[in-house]
Design a protein around this motif. Structure first.
Motif, PDB file in Angstrom:
ATOM      1  N   PRO A 181      44.990  25.388 -74.630  1.00  0.00           N
ATOM      2  CA  PRO A 181      45.503  24.827 -75.892  1.00  0.00           C
ATOM      3  C   PRO A 181      47.018  24.822 -76.046  1.00  0.00           C
ATOM      4  O   PRO A 181      47.517  24.608 -77.145  1.00  0.00           O
ATOM      5  CB  PRO A 181      44.832  25.710 -76.951  1.00  0.00           C
ATOM      6  CG  PRO A 181      44.585  27.000 -76.266  1.00  0.00           C
ATOM      7  CD  PRO A 181      44.314  26.682 -74.828  1.00  0.00           C
ATOM      8  N   GLY A 182      47.750  25.048 -74.960  1.00  0.00           N
ATOM      9  CA  GLY A 182      49.192  24.902 -75.026  1.00  0.00           C
ATOM     10  C   GLY A 182      49.939  26.098 -74.467  1.00  0.00           C
ATOM     11  O   GLY A 182      49.715  27.203 -74.947  1.00  0.00           O
ATOM     12  N   PRO A 183      50.778  25.875 -73.448  1.00  0.00           N
ATOM     13  CA  PRO A 183      50.950  24.609 -72.737  1.00  0.00           C
ATOM     14  C   PRO A 183      49.618  24.100 -72.187  1.00  0.00           C
ATOM     15  O   PRO A 183      48.745  24.883 -71.842  1.00  0.00           O
ATOM     16  CB  PRO A 183      51.928  24.949 -71.618  1.00  0.00           C
ATOM     17  CG  PRO A 183      52.707  26.126 -72.154  1.00  0.00           C
ATOM     18  CD  PRO A 183      51.698  26.903 -72.955  1.00  0.00           C
ATOM     19  N   ALA A 184      49.511  22.792 -72.143  1.00  0.00           N
ATOM     20  CA  ALA A 184      48.243  22.157 -71.830  1.00  0.00           C
ATOM     21  C   ALA A 184      48.394  21.252 -70.622  1.00  0.00           C
ATOM     22  O   ALA A 184      49.434  21.245 -69.952  1.00  0.00           O
ATOM     23  CB  ALA A 184      47.761  21.373 -73.055  1.00  0.00           C
ATOM     24  N   ALA A 185      47.364  20.471 -70.356  1.00  0.00           N
ATOM     25  CA  ALA A 185      47.409  19.524 -69.245  1.00  0.00           C
ATOM     26  C   ALA A 185      48.552  18.534 -69.440  1.00  0.00           C
ATOM     27  O   ALA A 185      48.784  18.046 -70.550  1.00  0.00           O
ATOM     28  CB  ALA A 185      46.086  18.768 -69.163  1.00  0.00           C
TER      29      ALA A 185
END
Length: 357
Positions: free
Chosen positions: A8-12
């Motif tokens: 959920p963050g940092p994410a893809a």
């Protein structure tokens, strides 16, 4: 092994990130002056693409900060002379409340346990509160406040400012900026970029309040709203900006505009539906947010009977990374990001592998 991130963050990273980064390097944009016409054109392009994507009217400026967390302070300095009011139901909505206390404002709150949400009809705003601080998507718990209820809350309290934290959901929520005074997000979640840039959408009405407050109280010395606004009129920032991320954000917003925001929203809901269906029908998993209408479409949170670390390890061996629960839920929950950077096919693969555990 190349990994697919459902964190959920940092994410893809967005699929076109590498291509745009290569162009940025090849064109030597990291070395241009932030007072040059070349930079101003780049800045304007990003703002224009975001205006289109999020349907932001000219009454609102789109400003760039170091992070979304900075927006909490900027909003409080700019709209609150004395009192703020906060809807708190998780770690990040609580931090907005904590910032208000740290700035010596009188901060009211309506608090609910993690996993529970708010609807407009149950919220009574204190008479002298100047700001209503809402969180569209509470990243820590996977609760979304329906956009219709955010709008209703403002319509019930037209004289007060309303702020919307959409850090882990933008560009998904369809906010009406004829109603919403200010909103903010950061780029390392649903926009699929590395961390380091916050985006603040803010109305002229907020600007006028900031100018009024500074006659009596401090509104900050760095990145105060009147200075940010003045520079933005010339497609600039007060200090040297993060040119690379502003450029990349503009290019990815352009890519999203080509796809169409309504298409992105529909796919987001479809992928969320697959994840929630799996959670509801599979032994060992159960949705943390019990009320379906308040379940996040972008950060799906599930309780697990098996230790979450074991599940995360097993899924990583299959080439995918999912997030652990937040805070007290770290060992017993999973947080699965459902952002535009991950495709329907990748989501189906994740569900398939989870079902084999």
């Amino acid at each position: 092994m190349s990994l697919t991130f459902f964190t959920p963050g940092p994410a893809a990273l967005y699929p076109t990130f590498e291509q745009h980064l290569k162009t940025f390097v090849e064109q030597q944009l990291g070395s241009i002056s932030h007072r040059s016409q070349q930079y101003r054109d780049l800045h304007k392009f990003t703002v224009d693409q975001l205006r289109t994507l999020l349907n932001v009217p000219d009454t609102h400026a789109i400003l760039f900060l170091g992070s979304a967390s900075e927006a909490w302070e900027r909003i409080l300095f700019s709209t609150v002379e004395l009192e703020s009011f906060h809807l708190v139901n998780g770690s990040f909505s609580r931090k907005f409340y904590d910032y208000s206390n740290a700035l010596n404002k009188y901060a009211h709150k309506f608090e609910k346990p993690m996993g529970e949400g708010f609807v407009a009809g149950e919220v009574e705003v204190p008479e002298y509160a100047e700001l209503i601080a809402t969180t569209h998507n509470e990243t820590s718990s996977g609760v979304q406040m329906p956009v219709a209820d955010i709008h209703k809350l403002k319509q019930k309290n037209p004289s007060k400012f309303i702020a919307v934290d959409m850090v882990s959901s933008a560009p998904y929520p369809e906010l009406d900026y004829n109603i919403i005074d200010t909103a903010f997000f950061s780029v390392q979640k649903a926009f699929g970029l590395p961390a380091g840039l916050g985006v603040w959408i803010v109305s002229e009405r907020c600007l006028e309040k900031a100018k009024s407050i500074r006659n009596t109280y401090s509104i900050g010395a760095h990145n105060d709203l009147p200075t940010l606004w003045k520079n933005a009129q010339n497609n600039e920032t007060p200090a040297t900006p993060n040119v690379m991320l502003i450029y990349l954000l503009g290019k990815i917003a352009e890519d999203m505009n080509r796809i169409g925001i309504q298409n992105i929203r529909k796919e987001t809901e479809h992928k969320a539906g697959l994840l929630y269906k799996f959670i509801e029908k599979t032994a060992g998993f159960s949705a943390f947010v019990k009320e379906k209408a308040l379940r996040s479409q972008t950060v799906i949170v599930t309780d697990t009977e098996a230790p979450s670390a074991d599940i995360i390890k097993s899924i990583k061996e299959k080439g995918m990374v999912i997030g652990s629960g937040y805070g007290a839920g770290k060992a017993t929950q999973l947080r699965i990001a459902n952002f535009p950077a991950t495709s329907l096919e990748e989501t189906e693969k994740l569900v398939h592998e989870l079902s084999k555990l």
